[in-house]
Design an enzyme around this catalytic site. Structure first.
Site, PDB file in Angstrom:
ATOM      1  N   ASP B 300      -3.048  17.944   2.030  1.00  0.00           N
ATOM      2  CA  ASP B 300      -2.570  16.943   1.873  1.00  0.00           C
ATOM      3  C   ASP B 300      -1.381  16.489   2.059  1.00  0.00           C
ATOM      4  O   ASP B 300      -0.641  17.745   0.449  1.00  0.00           O
ATOM      5  CB  ASP B 300      -3.606  15.590   1.034  1.00  0.00           C
ATOM      6  N   ASP B 337       5.994  -7.969  -6.584  1.00  0.00           N
ATOM      7  CA  ASP B 337       4.704  -6.607  -6.368  1.00  0.00           C
ATOM      8  C   ASP B 337       5.077  -5.561  -7.056  1.00  0.00           C
ATOM      9  O   ASP B 337       5.941  -5.260  -6.822  1.00  0.00           O
ATOM     10  CB  ASP B 337       5.281  -5.978  -4.594  1.00  0.00           C
ATOM     11  N   GLU B 341       5.822   1.459  -5.637  1.00  0.00           N
ATOM     12  CA  GLU B 341       6.604   1.222  -4.173  1.00  0.00           C
ATOM     13  C   GLU B 341       7.544  -0.047  -4.338  1.00  0.00           C
ATOM     14  O   GLU B 341       8.902  -0.465  -5.019  1.00  0.00           O
ATOM     15  CB  GLU B 341       5.989   0.629  -2.928  1.00  0.00           C
ATOM     16  N   PHE B 370      -0.735  -9.447  -0.025  1.00  0.00           N
ATOM     17  CA  PHE B 370      -0.844  -8.141   0.817  1.00  0.00           C
ATOM     18  C   PHE B 370      -1.769  -8.447   1.286  1.00  0.00           C
ATOM     19  O   PHE B 370      -3.102  -8.375   0.890  1.00  0.00           O
ATOM     20  CB  PHE B 370      -0.952  -6.791   0.072  1.00  0.00           C
ATOM     21  N   SER B 371      -2.278  -8.246   2.402  1.00  0.00           N
ATOM     22  CA  SER B 371      -3.368  -8.440   3.464  1.00  0.00           C
ATOM     23  C   SER B 371      -3.801  -7.995   4.439  1.00  0.00           C
ATOM     24  O   SER B 371      -2.714  -7.481   5.249  1.00  0.00           O
ATOM     25  CB  SER B 371      -3.660 -10.307   3.885  1.00  0.00           C
ATOM     26  N   SER B 372      -4.683  -7.548   4.602  1.00  0.00           N
ATOM     27  CA  SER B 372      -4.526  -6.233   5.830  1.00  0.00           C
ATOM     28  C   SER B 372      -4.398  -7.122   7.675  1.00  0.00           C
ATOM     29  O   SER B 372      -4.174  -6.594   7.923  1.00  0.00           O
ATOM     30  CB  SER B 372      -6.513  -5.898   6.242  1.00  0.00           C
ATOM     31  N   GLU B 373      -5.243  -8.092   7.570  1.00  0.00           N
ATOM     32  CA  GLU B 373      -4.441  -9.147   8.711  1.00  0.00           C
ATOM     33  C   GLU B 373      -2.877  -8.603   9.003  1.00  0.00           C
ATOM     34  O   GLU B 373      -2.101  -8.324  10.091  1.00  0.00           O
ATOM     35  CB  GLU B 373      -5.241 -10.055   9.158  1.00  0.00           C
ATOM     36  N   LYS B 422       8.325  -8.595   2.912  1.00  0.00           N
ATOM     37  CA  LYS B 422       8.329  -7.374   3.479  1.00  0.00           C
ATOM     38  C   LYS B 422       7.307  -6.446   4.122  1.00  0.00           C
ATOM     39  O   LYS B 422       5.646  -7.056   3.660  1.00  0.00           O
ATOM     40  CB  LYS B 422       8.905  -6.276   2.453  1.00  0.00           C
TER      41      LYS B 422
END
Lengths: 534, 705
Positions: B300, B337, B341, B370-373, B422
């Protein structure tokens, strides 16, 4: 002069081997050969007669069974001929005793040609020609066929090891018979007789009348050398002027003995890789070189040697004959120096330098597998042969092949002493007589055929014991080795690079050392007690 | 160190073990070679006790027989001792590893109440409540509640995943917010440490294929030597030598591959033990051996080759803006955030002394999670007109104005809500359109070309610039990989990154092949593909979706922090969860096989000298010709036999350290390794015993006159 003769033998046999090897490669892959159409038609006739489907492919078991069945039938036929030769045509002689007939049949079917009889006195022309010469084609053809099947195990994937009947027919018809025919013509030209008369009668210089035994010598002689058979027409074998008339025939016979054993690695080179084949050939030649060097390190004779050949000619011929497990002799073994005898033993113990037609090559590959086993461990990889994993079963089978040989030599030798047979035949036990007994069984187990005892050993004990050893020594290793090939043919082929190349100087060196060390560790004490102490 | 060593040597259990292992029944089953030696011991002992049993084959004095018998049984004991020693070392290691095995506390729901229990005690069907920040104890499905779950440790996906009723959750993942009730669906994995204990205990230890093959070879050699020595008795007798049974037994024992036969079990256990020293738990011996054969390693990228934590390394402004602009915007977007990162972006800004002038707004801003959409995160300014009105002037005076600052002000003044976000270039392009797209794409590609990952930053609909994130290579990974490559291993890097980025990293780390933009199933496909070509594949994994590939791979190293399924499927587990350890495993596997090969070669090579010691002793009295063989000029036949036997015995303990530590392995061409080992153990194996036997003989001659 000696060096030139040696070079002629080596260059001649290697040169012919290059041609023969290429042809054998085609036989192994069933590829088109020159004159395929004509030869195919003749062969097809044979297949039809024996009722063989030439496209059928056999597993290792079927192939081995086919060898055994064919050989049993042939041996039965020979035994019948020998037992009842008094009723058969062409200079009938009294039938042989059961034990001698069994021994002789076993001896010729196993490509050994140990002779406990005197050919010119005890066998009729019919027995020699129909019985023995026939068998001299059957036995090497079986051995070569086995080697073909064995090699196929490594180049084929899952479609069997070939068809024994096809291989057998093609080897006899298109390889052995033509070469033997032309060789016989050459020998005839050099002075060997070829006649159906059993004797010639002529006047001697002193005015007396002399009867000289003769017969179809040239035809027997050529296949005797070519097929690593070694059983002579006369009990004097190749020291008899009819079998080996002069220096040229001596050299020619040496070349004949070497050619097939040396062409198998060449065939292997064509099929599996030039370097690999040549490396195996090189390892064989190194072993043969050691034998020759031992033989030539000490001058032999003059007692027991033919003055026509002298020490060099006799040593060259004998070492060649023993190395190829032919067993023909142009001098009495008792006349050879102890070092030369140690050389003979070395050849019979290894059986692969270069060994008999077919089986020598198989044996060498077993050495290769065992070498690679150790090599693999030494570099930290699971051992592989041609990128196929060597598994416990292979090691087990290979170990058996190596165990059978010393067991077949040593245990019967002990029996010869405990039963008193050795003493009865040879008298007091000395290093010299011990060497002779050890030699007898080594020769039987290696399917070599050269011996000290000759007709002295025509007693039930020697006949039965050596007969069984020859049979086990022939078929058990062939069966085990075919089993190895049979399991390899099922294995996955890969494109993986081998960690240590199975070619080149390093590999040849390691293989040679391995062959030598394994043999020496097993047999060293007996060489010390035997020939070394003479 | 010395006292520690002594302690292990005089460990009572170990000594007891080494003695119970002398039982002929045990030896007959486990070590045919040592069994033969023990049979020899009983025979010689019997002769020593009843020397009158035969006049023909017994002609030495009694002391000699007793001495020989003692040496023989000591030889066997040395062998069992070496095995017990390595077993006891491994056992000690297992005990210390037990503390490392992962176990978390879980809050089990019993009649609506929460009870704290150990995760290993949970049964299928149990329900547990997991709060934000806690680890999911085992695989299960969500019974009730909704939450984001951080699955980065399993899947490498750094964005938390939303879970609601009936969603499956993986053990080892972390709940990011809220709490959920989980119904356990998987069995507690059989503790892999227990499996390892089974490997150590000799009785249960299954032999690997190579071990079996070697044992067969040794048994074959032993049978040959038994035949040789057995028939020698007769030949010697008939040839008029004074044969002595005990001398023959001595010859047999000397010829038998006792060194490798005795050390074989110890070498196997030592391999397990040495891995355990690196906190790697081995579940099958097969795995270690396969490791030696590994010629393809699937690695990996994240965690193995790189640190697995991307850091910001630069701000790249769009044409209209300056570095200061994009720095300020990035600072703002990353303020709330707290991922690795995010903090690295703030740090980079601090390093560059960039601080946005509108700090107050940032601090009071509402975080956009942060959202997955949307696949982006940042902040949205609170709309407090009054506040902003009073504060703007102070900002204006204290700091030089930047374009971003002006833009923010402009937006606020026109009462438009300010959003600074971002995210990946694709995600941001969906919400911000005011940009020269070719320029953006070109700049993003430049970042990728250098092995970085671009993040775009936008204020409302305008993209300000890009942040270049880069994963740093692990320390010394390049040297480690180079070592692996020399020994002929192909490395394959698997990553979710795009082709460009992957290529750059591969180049930096010197990786042979890459699988970029990989889907979870790619790993398994690649393993199967390579195996079909005949390669032996090693890989590492931690997620449940790695489990099939781990199971299929010849060497599967699971991370301890991974899921139970992964640990179950793999044949080794690394308790430290350091993926780069796979390289160590490969090295160890090779060493293990090499050690076996080296000692086997040594053992067989020794026989040459032993013949030259014992054969003259056996025959010289009766046959002066044998004098030539007496190259060592040993003191007397008795001393020759005894010193050969002593040498034969003493070699075993001398080689114990080698078999425990393993043969030195240097990454180099196999051919070179082979020549080197052949010189040391093959050639050395021939020469060394000549010197050794002679030295012992000199010592003995002092006592024997």
């Amino acid at each position: 002069m000696d060096i030139i003769i040696l070079l002629v033998v080596l260059v001649g046999s290697l040169g012919l081997a290059v041609i023969f090897g290429r042809y054998m490669a085609r036989l192994i892959t069933y590829e088109k050969r020159p004159l395929e159409k004509t030869m195919g038609q003749v062969e097809n006739g044979f297949y039809r007669i024996i009722g063989v489907d030439r496209y059928e492919q056999m597993t290792w078991k079927q192939y081995f069974l086919a060898i055994v069945i064919t050989n049993v039938i042939a041996a039965g036929f020979l035994m019948a001929v020998l037992l009842y030769q008094n009723n058969l045509p062409l200079s009938p002689k009294p039938g042989l005793s059961l034990d001698l007939a069994f021994n002789t049949a076993a001896s010729f079917v196993t490509n050994t040609n140990l002779q406990h009889y005197a050919g010119e006195q005890q066998l009729s022309i019919f027995s020699q020609m129909v019985g023995l010469i026939f068998m001299m084609f059957v036995a090497p053809a079986s051995g070569i066929a086995a080697a073909f099947a064995f090699i196929r195990g490594f180049i084929r994937k899952e479609f069997g090891l070939g068809n024994f009947y096809v291989d057998f027919t093609r080897i006899i018809l298109t390889l052995l018979i033509p070469v033997a025919f032309f060789s016989a013509l050459l020998l005839l030209f050099l002075g060997s007789p070829q006649t159906l008369d059993s004797t010639i009668t002529m006047g001697t210089l002193q005015g007396g009348v002399q009867t000289i035994p003769t017969g179809p010598v040239a035809s027997l002689e050529s296949i005797k050398e070519l097929g690593s058979n070694g059983g002579g027409f006369f009990s004097a074998n190749s020291s008899h002027p009819f079998e080996n008339p002069n220096g040229i025939s001596n050299v020619f016979e040496c070349i004949l003995m070497l050619v097939i054993p040396l062409s198998l690695p060449i065939a292997y080179a064509h099929l599996i890789g030039k370097g690999r084949g040549v490396s195996i050939l090189a390892a064989m030649m190194i072993g043969f070189g050691v034998m020759l060097a031992l033989g030539l390190s000490e001058s032999s004779g003059p007692a027991g040697l033919e003055t026509r050949f002298g020490s060099f000619g006799s040593t060259l011929f004998l070492e060649t004959s023993v190395a190829t497990n032919t067993g023909a002799a142009n001098a009495a073994l008792s006349g050879m120096s102890p070092n030369a005898v140690i050389g003979f033993f070395l050849g019979m113990f290894v059986q692969a330098i270069p060994g008999a037609d077919g089986t020598g090559m198989m044996m060498m590959i077993i050495f290769v597998i065992l070498t690679l086993f150790l090599v693999g461990l030494m570099v930290g990889k699971t051992p592989e042969f041609m990128s196929m994993k060597i598994n416990p079963r292979d090691v087990k089978l290979a170990a058996f092949v190596f165990l059978i040989h010393p067991a077949l030599i040593l245990i019967p030798t002990v029996l010869a002493y405990t039963t008193g047979s050795a003493h009865d035949t040879l008298g007091a036990t000395t290093p010299a007589t011990f060497t002779q007994v050890l030699y007898e069984y080594s020769s039987a187990s290696a399917n070599n055929g050269s011996d000290y005892l000759g007709t002295l050993a025509n007693t039930p004990f020697w006949n039965w014991s050596t007969a069984w050893i020859m049979l086990i020594g022939r078929y058990a290793p062939i069966g085990l080795m075919l089993a190895v090939a049979g399991s390899f043919t099922l294995r996955d082929r890969k494109e993986v690079v081998e960690p240590i190349k199975t070619s080149g100087f390093l590999f040849v060196g390691v293989l040679s050392v391995m062959v030598f060390v394994l043999t020496a560790l097993t047999f060293f004490p007996f060489l010390v007690m035997g020939p070394f102490s003479i | 160190m010395a006292s520690k060593l002594l302690q292990t040597i005089f460990d009572k259990r170990m000594l007891k073990d080494s003695v119970t292992k002398l039982s002929p029944l045990y030896l007959a089953k486990k070590s045919p070679v040592m069994f033969t030696v023990e049979v020899g011991f009983f025979l010689v002992l019997a002769i020593g006790l009843l020397p009158t049993m035969s006049t023909e084959f017994v002609n030495e004095n009694r002391v000699f027989y007793i001495e020989s018998a003692v040496i023989l049984i000591v030889t066997v004991w040395f062998a069992t001792f070496s095995e017990s020693l390595s077993e006891s070392q491994a056992r000690a290691k297992v005990d210390s590893l037990k503390n490392l095995e992962k176990e978390v506390m879980a809050k089990k729901l019993v009649d609506g109440k929460e009870i704290s229990v150990k995760s290993t005690s949970l049964l299928v069907g149990d329900r547990v409540r997991v709060y934000a920040g806690e680890i999911v104890p085992r695989d299960g499905i969500v019974h009730s509640g909704k939450a984001f779950v951080d699955e980065s440790m399993m899947t490498g996906e750094s964005n938390p995943v939303f879970k609601e009723q009936d969603s499956p959750v993986m053990g080892g993942t972390k709940v990011a917010n809220d709490s959920i009730v989980i119904e356990i669906t998987s069995e507690a994995g059989k503790s892999f440490l227990d499996e390892m204990v089974g490997l150590i205990e000799s009785a249960k230890r299954p032999k690997t294929k190579n071990e079996i093959a070697l044992t067969i070879l040794l048994a074959g050699l032993s049978l040959i030597f038994v035949t040789v020595v057995g028939t020698m008795l007769f030949f010697g007798y008939y040839l008029g030598y004074h044969m002595d049974i005990s001398v023959l037994i001595a010859l047999l024992v000397a010829l038998l591959p006792t060194t490798i036969g005795g050390l074989l079990p110890a070498i196997g256990v030592a391999g397990i033990n040495r891995l355990a020293r690196d906190n790697i738990v081995v579940k099958s011996g097969k795995g270690i051996e396969a490791a030696g054969d590994c010629d393809v390693l699937i690695l990996d990228k994240t965690g193995t080759i790189t640190e697995g934590a991307r850091r910001a390394i630069g701000f790249i402004p769009m044409e209209k803006f300056t570095e200061q602009d994009i720095g300020e915007a990035s600072y703002a977007a990353s303020f709330s955030d707290h991922t690795h990162e995010g903090t690295s972006i703030i740090e980079l800004a601090n390093e560059k002394k960039i601080e946005p002038p509108f700090m107050m707004e940032i601090m009071t801003a509402r975080p956009v999670e942060f959202s997955s959409e949307t696949r982006c995160s940042g902040i949205e300014f609170s709309q407090k007109k009054n506040l902003s009105g009073t504060q703007t002037p102070t900002l204006k005076t204290s700091l030089p104005r930047t374009r971003v600052c002006a833009k923010v002000e402009g937006l606020e003044e026109s009462n438009i809500p300010v959003k600074i976000l971002k995210g990946s270039v694709e995600a941001i392009l969906k919400i911000a359109t005011n940009v020269n797209e070719p320029e953006l794409r070109w700049k993003a590609q430049e970042i990728s070309k250098n092995g970085g990952t671009p993040l775009a930053v936008a204020i409302n609909d305008e993209i300000i610039g890009l942040i270049s994130l880069k994963d740093t290579l692990k320390k010394e990974i390049r040297t480690k990989l180079d070592e692996v490559r020399v020994s002929g291993i192909t490395t394959v890097m698997i990553t979710g990154d795009n082709q460009l980025t992957a290529q750059v990293i591969a180049k930096e780390a010197n990786i042979d092949q890459i699988i970029a933009e990989a889907k979870p199933s790619d790993k398994l496909n690649r393993v199967v593909e390579e195996q079909l070509k005949g390669h032996v594949v090693g890989m590492i994994g931690d997620g449940t979706n790695d489990a099939p590939a781990l199971a299929k791979a010849d060497v599967g190293l699971a991370m301890n922090r991974g899921t139970a399924a992964a640990r179950e499927a793999a044949n080794m587990v690394d308790l430290d969860s350091d993926p780069s350890k796979i390289l160590k495993v490969v090295k160890l596997g090779k060493q293990l096989l090499m050690t076996r090969g080296a000692i086997t070669t040594f053992s067989i090579a020794n026989d040459v000298a032993k013949y030259f010691a014992i054969l003259p002793a056996m025959f010289m009295k009766d046959n002066p010709k044998m004098e030539i063989l007496n190259v060592m000029q040993l003191h007397s036949p008795e001393s020759a036999v005894l010193s050969t036997l002593i040498f034969n015995a003493i070699v075993i303990p001398i080689l114990i350290p080698l078999s425990l530590k393993g043969v030195k392995y240097k990454p180099e061409l196999p051919e070179k390794t082979f020549i080197k080992n052949m010189m040391i153990y093959g050639f050395g194996g021939v020469v060394f015993p000549f010197a050794g036997i002679k030295a012992i003989d000199l010592l003995l001659s002092v006592f024997m006159r």
